[in-house]
Motif scaffolding. Structure first.
Motif, PDB file in Angstrom:
ATOM      1  N   SER A 176       0.829  -1.213   0.000  1.00  0.00           N
ATOM      2  CA  SER A 176       0.000   0.000   0.000  1.00  0.00           C
ATOM      3  C   SER A 176       0.858   1.255   0.000  1.00  0.00           C
ATOM      4  O   SER A 176       0.552   2.237  -0.689  1.00  0.00           O
ATOM      5  N   ARG A 177       1.948   1.227   0.755  1.00  0.00           N
ATOM      6  CA  ARG A 177       2.871   2.364   0.797  1.00  0.00           C
ATOM      7  C   ARG A 177       3.477   2.621  -0.583  1.00  0.00           C
ATOM      8  O   ARG A 177       3.619   3.763  -1.015  1.00  0.00           O
ATOM      9  N   ARG A 178       3.812   1.541  -1.277  1.00  0.00           N
ATOM     10  CA  ARG A 178       4.368   1.683  -2.623  1.00  0.00           C
ATOM     11  C   ARG A 178       3.367   2.393  -3.539  1.00  0.00           C
ATOM     12  O   ARG A 178       3.726   3.315  -4.289  1.00  0.00           O
ATOM     13  N   VAL A 179       2.124   1.964  -3.470  1.00  0.00           N
ATOM     14  CA  VAL A 179       1.096   2.567  -4.315  1.00  0.00           C
ATOM     15  C   VAL A 179       0.921   4.044  -3.967  1.00  0.00           C
ATOM     16  O   VAL A 179       0.862   4.912  -4.855  1.00  0.00           O
ATOM     17  N   ASP A 180       0.834   4.355  -2.665  1.00  0.00           N
ATOM     18  CA  ASP A 180       0.684   5.751  -2.236  1.00  0.00           C
ATOM     19  C   ASP A 180       1.868   6.604  -2.676  1.00  0.00           C
ATOM     20  O   ASP A 180       1.701   7.753  -3.102  1.00  0.00           O
ATOM     21  N   ASP A 181       3.081   6.067  -2.552  1.00  0.00           N
ATOM     22  CA  ASP A 181       4.275   6.832  -2.921  1.00  0.00           C
ATOM     23  C   ASP A 181       4.290   7.145  -4.416  1.00  0.00           C
ATOM     24  O   ASP A 181       4.765   8.212  -4.827  1.00  0.00           O
ATOM     25  N   ILE A 182       3.799   6.231  -5.230  1.00  0.00           N
ATOM     26  CA  ILE A 182       3.704   6.517  -6.660  1.00  0.00           C
ATOM     27  C   ILE A 182       2.759   7.699  -6.880  1.00  0.00           C
ATOM     28  O   ILE A 182       3.070   8.644  -7.607  1.00  0.00           O
ATOM     29  N   GLY A 183       1.601   7.653  -6.231  1.00  0.00           N
ATOM     30  CA  GLY A 183       0.631   8.728  -6.397  1.00  0.00           C
ATOM     31  C   GLY A 183       1.123  10.065  -5.890  1.00  0.00           C
ATOM     32  O   GLY A 183       0.819  11.111  -6.467  1.00  0.00           O
ATOM     33  N   ASP A 184       1.896  10.063  -4.798  1.00  0.00           N
ATOM     34  CA  ASP A 184       2.352  11.304  -4.186  1.00  0.00           C
ATOM     35  C   ASP A 184       3.682  11.800  -4.746  1.00  0.00           C
ATOM     36  O   ASP A 184       4.132  12.890  -4.392  1.00  0.00           O
ATOM     37  N   GLY A 185       4.320  11.013  -5.584  1.00  0.00           N
ATOM     38  CA  GLY A 185       5.652  11.355  -6.071  1.00  0.00           C
ATOM     39  C   GLY A 185       5.651  12.455  -7.121  1.00  0.00           C
ATOM     40  O   GLY A 185       4.612  13.012  -7.490  1.00  0.00           O
ATOM     41  N   ALA A 186       6.857  12.750  -7.618  1.00  0.00           N
ATOM     42  CA  ALA A 186       7.047  13.872  -8.540  1.00  0.00           C
ATOM     43  C   ALA A 186       7.019  13.463 -10.002  1.00  0.00           C
ATOM     44  O   ALA A 186       7.261  14.295 -10.885  1.00  0.00           O
ATOM     45  N   LEU A 187       6.722  12.203 -10.304  1.00  0.00           N
ATOM     46  CA  LEU A 187       6.684  11.755 -11.693  1.00  0.00           C
ATOM     47  C   LEU A 187       5.540  12.422 -12.452  1.00  0.00           C
ATOM     48  O   LEU A 187       4.546  12.875 -11.862  1.00  0.00           O
ATOM     49  N   ALA A 188       5.673  12.451 -13.767  1.00  0.00           N
ATOM     50  CA  ALA A 188       4.592  12.941 -14.616  1.00  0.00           C
ATOM     51  C   ALA A 188       3.402  11.979 -14.526  1.00  0.00           C
ATOM     52  O   ALA A 188       3.578  10.787 -14.253  1.00  0.00           O
ATOM     53  N   PRO A 189       2.181  12.475 -14.752  1.00  0.00           N
ATOM     54  CA  PRO A 189       1.000  11.599 -14.632  1.00  0.00           C
ATOM     55  C   PRO A 189       1.083  10.324 -15.457  1.00  0.00           C
ATOM     56  O   PRO A 189       0.708   9.249 -14.980  1.00  0.00           O
ATOM     57  N   ASP A 190       1.598  10.397 -16.683  1.00  0.00           N
ATOM     58  CA  ASP A 190       1.689   9.184 -17.499  1.00  0.00           C
ATOM     59  C   ASP A 190       2.626   8.153 -16.863  1.00  0.00           C
ATOM     60  O   ASP A 190       2.352   6.939 -16.896  1.00  0.00           O
TER      61      ASP A 190
END
Length: 306
Positions: free
Chosen positions: A45-59
């Protein structure tokens, strides 16, 4: 337990201890097998949240979330080897073999984070509730797969519903605690119709409420909503064994105390993150282990049937 699997669980427990202080206070009350399983669920779950909260572009975020969904499919097919290079996958696969966890809940979590990636906002409480069921209610149902229910307990056919509702209560508390931080990240979770009702549609970008708003009224309104969710979700406690009930009571108790603090000083959420000191969390954990909350809910349930 094979050494690679034990190492994978150790990694997940380290992630949980470092990044989820409130969660960690609860799960330390569980026996080792359930504690390990909850750590595996948290790490994914933390991995999923970190992806959403990170600085990567939406794509790029969407691609990483879909890659995580593909990992879940491997877990479903029991296609993760003990020596896989991803320790979270190894631990989650072992957990799925040992406990009847509804892995679809993790797909729901990914769906909820995709809503964040799209920048969705919520007009009504029903809209926000759908989001909360994805990112938190699903975690409640996954956790119930680890906890199980006591044989002979009354009303267990509704245990999943109560676990889901308790997840909603925790998530709404998180939303209240983080309104300023979320505003800084361009996110607004509270329903637009609630914000309009209390004159807060301008948002929460400073340490003071929007001019002319009834910010205190808004926070108290949402606190009452969260308390009602807690009251409903707490009906789960008498259905759990002692240590699982203690875990749930501790985690929920910490968040209920956060609600108390927010209710006493609503503008504190604009000045920074409201938190509890360690000694207060420890007290809540001891109270949960003592069974006080479970017995209280049990007595209420009995009175309701009389």
């Amino acid at each position: 337990m094979p050494a690679p699997v034990q190492a994978a669980y150790s990694y997940c427990e380290a992630v949980t201890g470092q990044q989820a202080r409130n969660f960690a206070y609860g799960i330390r009350l569980l026996p080792p097998d359930k504690r390990q399983a909850m750590s595996a669920l948290y790490a994914l779950s933390r991995r999923v949240d970190d992806i959403g909260d990170g600085a990567l572009a939406p794509d790029a975020k969407r691609e990483r979330l879909e890659a995580t969904r593909r990992l879940l499919e491997r877990v479903r097919r029991d296609a993760v080897a003990e020596d896989d290079t991803d320790p979270v996958a190894v631990a989650l696969a072992d957990t799925a073999r040992r406990f009847p966890i509804p892995l679809g809940g993790l797909d729901e979590l990914i769906d909820g984070v995709l809503m964040d990636v799209r920048g969705e906002t919520y007009e009504t409480w029903d809209d926000l509730k759908a989001y909360c069921r994805c990112v938190a209610g699903a975690i409640g149902r996954l956790s119930l797969g680890v906890f199980g229910t006591q044989r002979g307990a009354r009303g267990t056919e509704r245990a999943g519903e109560y676990a889901d509702t308790l997840g909603l209560a925790l998530q709404l508390t998180n939303i209240l605690r983080d309104v300023r931080e979320d505003a800084g990240n361009g996110r607004t979770y509270l329903p637009a119709d609630d914000l309009a009702k209390f004159g807060c549609s301008a948002g929460f970008h400073t340490v003071t409420p929007p001019p002319g708003s009834d910010f205190t009224g808004l926070i108290h309104f949402e606190v009452r909503r969260a308390r009602a969710l807690f009251a409903e979700g707490y009906r789960l406690l008498p259905m759990l064994d002692r240590r699982s009930g203690a875990c749930v009571a501790a985690m929920a108790g910490i968040y209920r105390r956060l609600l108390d603090r927010i209710e006493r000083d609503p503008e504190a959420v604009l000045r920074g993150r409201v938190s509890l000191p360690g000694h207060e969390k420890a007290y809540v954990a001891v109270r949960g282990l003592s069974g006080l909350d479970t017995r209280h809910i049990g007595r209420q349930s009995l009175r309701g049937r009389v």
